[in-house]
Design a protein around this motif. Structure first.
Motif, mmCIF file in Angstrom:
data_model
loop_
_atom_site.group_PDB
_atom_site.id
_atom_site.type_symbol
_atom_site.label_atom_id
_atom_site.label_comp_id
_atom_site.label_asym_id
_atom_site.label_seq_id
_atom_site.Cartn_x
_atom_site.Cartn_y
_atom_site.Cartn_z
ATOM 1 N N GLN A 1 0.824 -1.198 0.000
ATOM 2 C CA GLN A 1 0.000 0.000 0.000
ATOM 3 C C GLN A 1 0.868 1.262 0.000
ATOM 4 O OE1 GLN A 1 -2.387 0.297 3.541
ATOM 5 N NE2 GLN A 1 -4.229 0.483 2.295
ATOM 6 N N LEU A 2 0.350 2.333 -0.622
ATOM 7 C CA LEU A 2 1.075 3.604 -0.616
ATOM 8 C C LEU A 2 1.180 4.147 0.799
ATOM 9 C CD1 LEU A 2 -0.535 5.460 -3.654
ATOM 10 C CD2 LEU A 2 1.699 4.387 -3.579
ATOM 11 N N THR A 3 2.276 4.836 1.077
ATOM 12 C CA THR A 3 2.441 5.461 2.386
ATOM 13 C C THR A 3 1.566 6.718 2.446
ATOM 14 O OG1 THR A 3 4.289 6.820 1.659
ATOM 15 C CG2 THR A 3 4.822 4.640 2.567
ATOM 16 N N HIS B 1 2.498 9.739 2.935
ATOM 17 C CA HIS B 1 3.165 10.804 2.172
ATOM 18 C C HIS B 1 2.908 10.619 0.676
ATOM 19 C CE1 HIS B 1 6.089 13.783 0.960
ATOM 20 N NE2 HIS B 1 6.714 12.884 0.218
ATOM 21 N N GLN B 2 3.033 9.387 0.200
ATOM 22 C CA GLN B 2 2.816 9.120 -1.222
ATOM 23 C C GLN B 2 1.371 9.416 -1.628
ATOM 24 O OE1 GLN B 2 4.105 5.044 -1.177
ATOM 25 N NE2 GLN B 2 6.087 5.535 -2.093
ATOM 26 N N LYS B 3 0.429 9.114 -0.734
ATOM 27 C CA LYS B 3 -0.988 9.375 -1.029
ATOM 28 C C LYS B 3 -1.262 10.870 -1.128
ATOM 29 C CE LYS B 3 -2.965 5.325 1.176
ATOM 30 N NZ LYS B 3 -3.706 4.836 2.335
ATOM 31 N N SER B 4 -0.574 11.677 -0.322
ATOM 32 C CA SER B 4 -0.857 13.116 -0.278
ATOM 33 C C SER B 4 -0.224 13.879 -1.445
ATOM 34 C CB SER B 4 -0.362 13.701 1.036
ATOM 35 O OG SER B 4 1.049 13.652 1.086
ATOM 36 N N LEU B 5 0.743 13.290 -2.143
ATOM 37 C CA LEU B 5 1.410 13.982 -3.250
ATOM 38 C C LEU B 5 0.446 14.228 -4.408
ATOM 39 C CD1 LEU B 5 4.833 12.116 -3.395
ATOM 40 C CD2 LEU B 5 4.379 14.380 -2.474
ATOM 41 N N LYS B 6 0.604 15.385 -5.081
ATOM 42 C CA LYS B 6 -0.238 15.727 -6.229
ATOM 43 C C LYS B 6 0.652 16.034 -7.436
ATOM 44 C CE LYS B 6 -4.033 17.685 -3.525
ATOM 45 N NZ LYS B 6 -4.615 16.396 -3.307
ATOM 46 N N THR B 7 0.152 15.722 -8.626
ATOM 47 C CA THR B 7 0.908 16.002 -9.839
ATOM 48 C C THR B 7 0.836 17.495 -10.148
ATOM 49 O OG1 THR B 7 -1.026 15.636 -11.234
ATOM 50 C CG2 THR B 7 0.377 13.725 -10.800
ATOM 51 N N GLU B 8 1.702 17.956 -11.034
ATOM 52 C CA GLU B 8 1.711 19.378 -11.422
ATOM 53 C C GLU B 8 0.369 19.767 -12.023
ATOM 54 O OE1 GLU B 8 3.915 21.909 -11.038
ATOM 55 O OE2 GLU B 8 4.962 20.508 -9.729
ATOM 56 N N LYS B 9 -0.171 18.899 -12.869
ATOM 57 C CA LYS B 9 -1.439 19.184 -13.535
ATOM 58 C C LYS B 9 -2.562 19.326 -12.504
ATOM 59 C CE LYS B 9 -4.302 17.538 -17.326
ATOM 60 N NZ LYS B 9 -4.470 16.520 -18.371
ATOM 61 N N GLU B 10 -2.550 18.467 -11.505
ATOM 62 C CA GLU B 10 -3.565 18.498 -10.446
ATOM 63 C C GLU B 10 -3.466 19.797 -9.638
ATOM 64 O OE1 GLU B 10 -5.354 15.011 -7.500
ATOM 65 O OE2 GLU B 10 -3.271 14.901 -8.173
ATOM 66 N N LYS B 11 -2.213 20.210 -9.350
ATOM 67 C CA LYS B 11 -2.005 21.453 -8.597
ATOM 68 C C LYS B 11 -2.551 22.654 -9.364
ATOM 69 C CE LYS B 11 2.214 19.845 -6.315
ATOM 70 N NZ LYS B 11 3.676 19.940 -6.315
ATOM 71 N N LYS B 12 -2.250 22.738 -10.674
ATOM 72 C CA LYS B 12 -2.725 23.843 -11.509
ATOM 73 C C LYS B 12 -4.252 23.866 -11.570
ATOM 74 C CE LYS B 12 1.342 23.985 -14.491
ATOM 75 N NZ LYS B 12 1.870 23.622 -15.814
ATOM 76 N N LYS B 13 -4.840 22.680 -11.667
ATOM 77 C CA LYS B 13 -6.290 22.556 -11.744
ATOM 78 C C LYS B 13 -6.946 23.074 -10.458
ATOM 79 C CE LYS B 13 -9.365 18.966 -13.517
ATOM 80 N NZ LYS B 13 -9.470 17.530 -13.719
ATOM 81 N N LEU B 14 -6.345 22.739 -9.304
ATOM 82 C CA LEU B 14 -6.884 23.187 -8.018
ATOM 83 C C LEU B 14 -6.792 24.706 -7.867
ATOM 84 C CD1 LEU B 14 -5.572 20.413 -5.613
ATOM 85 C CD2 LEU B 14 -7.949 20.920 -6.155
#
Length: 123
Positions: free
Chosen positions: A94-96, A98-111
């Motif tokens: 399973q993802l840790t 920290h790994q679950k909370s990371l967002k991609t650049e595209k996701e950050k821009k969208k938010l």
């Protein structure tokens, strides 16, 4: 003397445990020799408790060694496989957090571009 109890053994040092182990093994050897000679059944029944006592002493020694190793590897990056938490295969992969909370650049821009709307509801 009835079999030894694990809770009494846990208080002893490693040297004491090894001494007791040698003593129990010698007793078992003498009981086996008596059995070969054809001794009375009352002595042979004791073989069972001696064997179980040997197993108990070895178990406590092993538990103490593993506890020491756990202390040694605590906080280290890598831990031996046999000391790691078993869990299930799926949970280990399973993802840790920290790994679950990371967002991609595209996701950050969208938010940033489309933040979540706030609605005021009447009570």
């Amino acid at each position: 003397m009835p079999g030894v109890k694990a809770y009494t053994l846990r208080d002893k040092t490693k040297a004491d445990l090894e001494a007791q182990l040698v003593e129990l093994k010698q007793e078992l050897a003498s009981l086996k020799a008596q059995k070969a000679r054809g001794a009375s059944a009352s002595n042979l029944i004791r073989m069972h408790t001696v064997r179980k006592s040997i197993a108990c002493v070895l178990t406590v020694i092993n538990q103490q060694q593993r506890a020491q190793l756990r202390l040694f590897y605590k906080g280290k990056k890598y831990i031996p496989l046999d000391l790691r938490v078993k869990k299930t295969r799926a949970l280990r992969r399973q993802l840790t957090k920290h790994q679950k909370s990371l967002k991609t650049e595209k996701e950050k821009k969208k938010l940033i571009a489309f933040p979540q709307r706030k609605y005021a509801l009447r009570a």
